[in-house]
Structures are given as structure tokens and as C-alpha cells.
Design a protein around this motif. Structure first.
Motif, short mmCIF file in Angstrom:
data_model
loop_
_atom_site.label_atom_id
_atom_site.label_comp_id
_atom_site.label_asym_id
_atom_site.label_seq_id
_atom_site.Cartn_x
_atom_site.Cartn_y
_atom_site.Cartn_z
N ARG A 224 0.85 -1.19 0.00
CA ARG A 224 0.00 0.00 0.00
C ARG A 224 0.89 1.25 0.00
NH1 ARG A 224 -5.48 -0.34 3.43
NH2 ARG A 224 -5.41 -2.32 2.27
N GLU A 225 0.57 2.18 -0.88
CA GLU A 225 1.43 3.35 -1.12
C GLU A 225 0.73 4.64 -0.71
OE1 GLU A 225 3.55 5.51 -5.01
OE2 GLU A 225 1.85 4.14 -5.26
N SER B 297 5.10 10.36 -6.38
CA SER B 297 4.60 9.89 -7.67
C SER B 297 3.35 10.62 -8.15
CB SER B 297 4.32 8.38 -7.59
OG SER B 297 3.30 8.12 -6.64
N VAL B 298 2.70 11.39 -7.27
CA VAL B 298 1.47 12.07 -7.68
C VAL B 298 1.57 13.59 -7.59
CG1 VAL B 298 0.15 10.08 -6.89
CG2 VAL B 298 0.36 12.08 -5.40
N LYS B 299 2.67 14.11 -7.10
CA LYS B 299 2.83 15.56 -6.98
C LYS B 299 2.65 16.24 -8.34
CE LYS B 299 5.87 15.82 -2.96
NZ LYS B 299 7.24 16.09 -2.47
N GLY B 300 1.85 17.31 -8.33
CA GLY B 300 1.62 18.05 -9.56
C GLY B 300 0.48 17.51 -10.40
N GLU C 295 0.18 3.37 -14.33
CA GLU C 295 0.74 3.02 -13.02
C GLU C 295 -0.04 3.59 -11.85
OE1 GLU C 295 2.34 4.37 -15.64
OE2 GLU C 295 3.89 5.79 -14.98
N ASP C 296 -1.05 4.40 -12.12
CA ASP C 296 -1.94 4.88 -11.06
C ASP C 296 -3.04 3.87 -10.76
OD1 ASP C 296 -1.71 8.12 -12.55
OD2 ASP C 296 -0.72 7.45 -10.71
N THR C 297 -3.09 2.81 -11.52
CA THR C 297 -4.11 1.78 -11.31
C THR C 297 -3.95 1.11 -9.95
OG1 THR C 297 -4.35 1.30 -13.67
CG2 THR C 297 -4.95 -0.45 -12.16
N GLY C 298 -5.09 0.90 -9.28
CA GLY C 298 -5.07 0.23 -7.99
C GLY C 298 -6.34 0.50 -7.22
#
Length: 123
Positions: free
Chosen positions: A45-46, A63-66, A89-92
């Protein structure tokens, strides 16, 4: 017991957008910092983002900044996670959680979790 409910997940093409919501009927939900985490199949879990109880402080995973924005306005609307420029890669499964104490990026800092909502980014 604090029940958190995520909504807004779905399937989207790369480059698209989704907005997730986290709501709770718990009395002190609006007084708590709330975070979002995600988990891809076979992965840990991230940390994604966290917002303070007042909404004036936000924290994001690298990984999600911006691309992602966490917000909270009216208490009855809960906490939102606006996700733009989505990548495969945002899948989850995306989970919201109530912050308790400690490092905001640590799973152990959160005491109550929702059941998650699936986000799939694919062409």
C-alpha cells in the motif's frame, strides 16, 4: 468505530481524470486529518496524499505531486482527491483513512480505513 466510505472510482484512459470522495458519518471526521493510499495488485500500500483537519496543510507522495489534488471544503462533502493526467501506473485500489498520529506517509499513522474504490487506467 469510524466508517469511511470511498466513491468515484472507475476506468479511464491514460491522460484522463477522476475525482474520488471519502465520506463518513462519524461525529469527529471533520476534525481529523484524512489521507489517501493506494494498492496495486501484488504491491504494498502506497501513500498518495493527506490533508489536515482544517484543510490548510496538504502532503503528497512523490509519484502524484503536480497531478493529484486533495481538498476538503464543506464538512458534509468529505475529502476529495482530484486525479489528473492519470497514468497506467496509477491503477489500484484507493483507500481513505483517518489520521491518528505519526508520519503522514506511514500506514501505521492511520487508525480507521475505508474498504477502497478501484481505479483502472488503461487504453
Amino acid at each position: 468505530q469510524v466508517d469511511l466510505v470511498e466513491s468515484g472510482g472507475g476506468s479511464v484512459q491514460p491522460g484522463g481524470s477522476l475525482t474520488l470522495s471519502c465520506t463518513s458519518s462519524a461525529r469527529h471526521f471533520s476534525d481529523s486529518a484524512v489521507g489517501w493510499f493506494r494498492q496495486a495488485p501484488g504491491e504494498d500500500r502506497e501513500f498518495v496524499a493527506t490533508i489536515s483537519w482544517s484543510g490548510d496543510r496538504t502532503f503528497y507522495g512523490d509519484s502524484v505531486k503536480g497531478r493529484f489534488t486533495i481538498s476538503r471544503e464543506k464538512p458534509e462533502n468529505g475529502v476529495q482527491l482530484q486525479m489528473n493526467s492519470l497514468k497506467p501506473e496509477d491503477t489500484g485500489v484507493y483507500y481513505c483513512a483517518r489520521y491518528y498520529s505519526g508520519d503522514v506517509a506511514s500506514i501505521g499513522a492511520y487508525d480507521y480505513w475505508g474498504r477502497g474504490t478501484q481505479v483502472t487506467v488503461s487504453s
